[in-house]
Design a protein around this motif. Sequence first.
Motif, PDB file in Angstrom:
ATOM      1  N   ASP A   1       5.514  -0.575  -8.910  1.00 48.18           N
ATOM      2  CA  ASP A   1       5.831  -2.000  -8.800  1.00 48.18           C
ATOM      3  C   ASP A   1       5.704  -2.643 -10.169  1.00 48.18           C
ATOM      4  O   ASP A   1       4.745  -2.374 -10.897  1.00 48.18           O
ATOM      5  CB  ASP A   1       4.873  -2.698  -7.825  1.00 48.18           C
ATOM      6  CG  ASP A   1       5.151  -2.355  -6.374  1.00 48.18           C
ATOM      7  OD1 ASP A   1       6.249  -1.828  -6.090  1.00 48.18           O
ATOM      8  OD2 ASP A   1       4.275  -2.612  -5.527  1.00 48.18           O
TER       9      ASP A   1
ATOM     10  N   VAL B   1       2.094   3.046  -6.751  1.00 43.21           N
ATOM     11  CA  VAL B   1       1.972   2.990  -5.295  1.00 43.21           C
ATOM     12  C   VAL B   1       2.161   4.393  -4.721  1.00 43.21           C
ATOM     13  O   VAL B   1       3.162   5.051  -5.001  1.00 43.21           O
ATOM     14  CB  VAL B   1       3.018   2.035  -4.682  1.00 43.21           C
ATOM     15  CG1 VAL B   1       2.817   1.911  -3.177  1.00 43.21           C
ATOM     16  CG2 VAL B   1       2.945   0.654  -5.347  1.00 43.21           C
TER      17      VAL B   1
ATOM     18  N   ASN C   1       2.509   6.661  -1.318  1.00 44.99           N
ATOM     19  CA  ASN C   1       2.819   6.648   0.117  1.00 44.99           C
ATOM     20  C   ASN C   1       2.912   5.225   0.673  1.00 44.99           C
ATOM     21  O   ASN C   1       2.391   4.924   1.742  1.00 44.99           O
ATOM     22  CB  ASN C   1       1.775   7.446   0.900  1.00 44.99           C
ATOM     23  CG  ASN C   1       2.317   7.923   2.237  1.00 44.99           C
ATOM     24  OD1 ASN C   1       3.466   8.339   2.353  1.00 44.99           O
ATOM     25  ND2 ASN C   1       1.493   7.862   3.266  1.00 44.99           N
ATOM     26  N   VAL C   2       3.539   4.358  -0.084  1.00 47.91           N
ATOM     27  CA  VAL C   2       3.862   2.977   0.302  1.00 47.91           C
ATOM     28  C   VAL C   2       2.670   2.023   0.293  1.00 47.91           C
ATOM     29  O   VAL C   2       2.770   0.895  -0.194  1.00 47.91           O
ATOM     30  CB  VAL C   2       4.550   2.915   1.693  1.00 47.91           C
ATOM     31  CG1 VAL C   2       4.914   1.487   2.062  1.00 47.91           C
ATOM     32  CG2 VAL C   2       5.793   3.801   1.720  1.00 47.91           C
ATOM     33  N   ASN C   3       1.525   2.443   0.818  1.00 46.59           N
ATOM     34  CA  ASN C   3       0.440   1.482   1.043  1.00 46.59           C
ATOM     35  C   ASN C   3      -0.777   1.617   0.132  1.00 46.59           C
ATOM     36  O   ASN C   3      -1.670   0.782   0.184  1.00 46.59           O
ATOM     37  CB  ASN C   3      -0.024   1.532   2.509  1.00 46.59           C
ATOM     38  CG  ASN C   3      -0.411   2.938   2.938  1.00 46.59           C
ATOM     39  OD1 ASN C   3      -0.576   3.809   2.093  1.00 46.59           O
ATOM     40  ND2 ASN C   3      -0.545   3.149   4.234  1.00 46.59           N
ATOM     41  N   ARG C   4      -0.828   2.650  -0.693  1.00 45.61           N
ATOM     42  CA  ARG C   4      -1.984   2.799  -1.601  1.00 45.61           C
ATOM     43  C   ARG C   4      -1.564   2.346  -2.996  1.00 45.61           C
ATOM     44  O   ARG C   4      -0.881   3.063  -3.717  1.00 45.61           O
ATOM     45  CB  ARG C   4      -2.482   4.245  -1.612  1.00 45.61           C
ATOM     46  CG  ARG C   4      -2.922   4.728  -0.240  1.00 45.61           C
ATOM     47  CD  ARG C   4      -3.595   6.072  -0.298  1.00 45.61           C
ATOM     48  NE  ARG C   4      -4.866   6.013  -1.028  1.00 45.61           N
ATOM     49  CZ  ARG C   4      -5.718   7.030  -1.096  1.00 45.61           C
ATOM     50  NH1 ARG C   4      -5.441   8.166  -0.503  1.00 45.61           N
ATOM     51  NH2 ARG C   4      -6.840   6.905  -1.762  1.00 45.61           N
ATOM     52  N   ARG C   5      -1.975   1.160  -3.353  1.00 45.94           N
ATOM     53  CA  ARG C   5      -1.508   0.501  -4.581  1.00 45.94           C
ATOM     54  C   ARG C   5      -2.641   0.389  -5.594  1.00 45.94           C
ATOM     55  O   ARG C   5      -3.748  -0.028  -5.256  1.00 45.94           O
ATOM     56  CB  ARG C   5      -0.977  -0.895  -4.226  1.00 45.94           C
ATOM     57  CG  ARG C   5      -0.191  -1.586  -5.305  1.00 45.94           C
ATOM     58  CD  ARG C   5       0.440  -2.847  -4.712  1.00 45.94           C
ATOM     59  NE  ARG C   5       1.350  -3.481  -5.633  1.00 45.94           N
ATOM     60  CZ  ARG C   5       1.000  -4.389  -6.533  1.00 45.94           C
ATOM     61  NH1 ARG C   5      -0.277  -4.759  -6.616  1.00 45.94           N
ATOM     62  NH2 ARG C   5       1.897  -4.932  -7.334  1.00 45.94           N
TER      63      ARG C   5
END
Length: 212
Positions: A99, A112, A114-118
Amino acid sequence: MDAFYEESAVNQNAKKGARRYKIAHILSIIFLVLGIIMLIMCLYNIPLAPSNENATAEQIASYQTAKIACIFCGAQSALFWIFWFVLRKVKMGVNVSFDYCFVSGELRISRVVNVNRRRLLVKIDCADMIQIGDIDNPSYERFRADPTVKEIVCTPNNVAMEGKFFMYVLANVNGKKMYVLECRENLLMNIMKFVKRSVLESDYVMQERKQK
């Protein structure tokens, strides 16, 4: 003058990456559980040495058996923990995207998984930016060959998605670092509002003109 712009460099093989992440995640949990079980068995089998020199042959044999079982369980536990650690590292390297968020003079880059671990990688102030450009231009290779410059690739893709290009941002962030981003030209346009015109490489060509 306020500005806010945000976009992402999404993994073009996200579906395959998601499957790999799921497999690595499940296996890591299995090895973690096995490692804990074998560790408990190791602790349970810690032998007590015979208390005196008159110990019977049966006591000595029992002690040796318990000692071997303890060593075996300890070795198995260590092996399973190593497998867990490796798989944990593996899953953090698959299905990765980035991002980019630009907020009034500051570029923030996040990784990021797997989409949700940022996780925030870096904040780059416009005042610390030395040069910005297109990796297709000679200046990129020149900076890349410079031993004082550390290159950090912030995209999971080797080919830019439609409407995007690979842009480098050379900045002084605890030493010279060159961040490679996969973005739309809109990000560059927002950054240019907060930096000197000389920060943009002299041979930069607008992407619209470049594609004609």
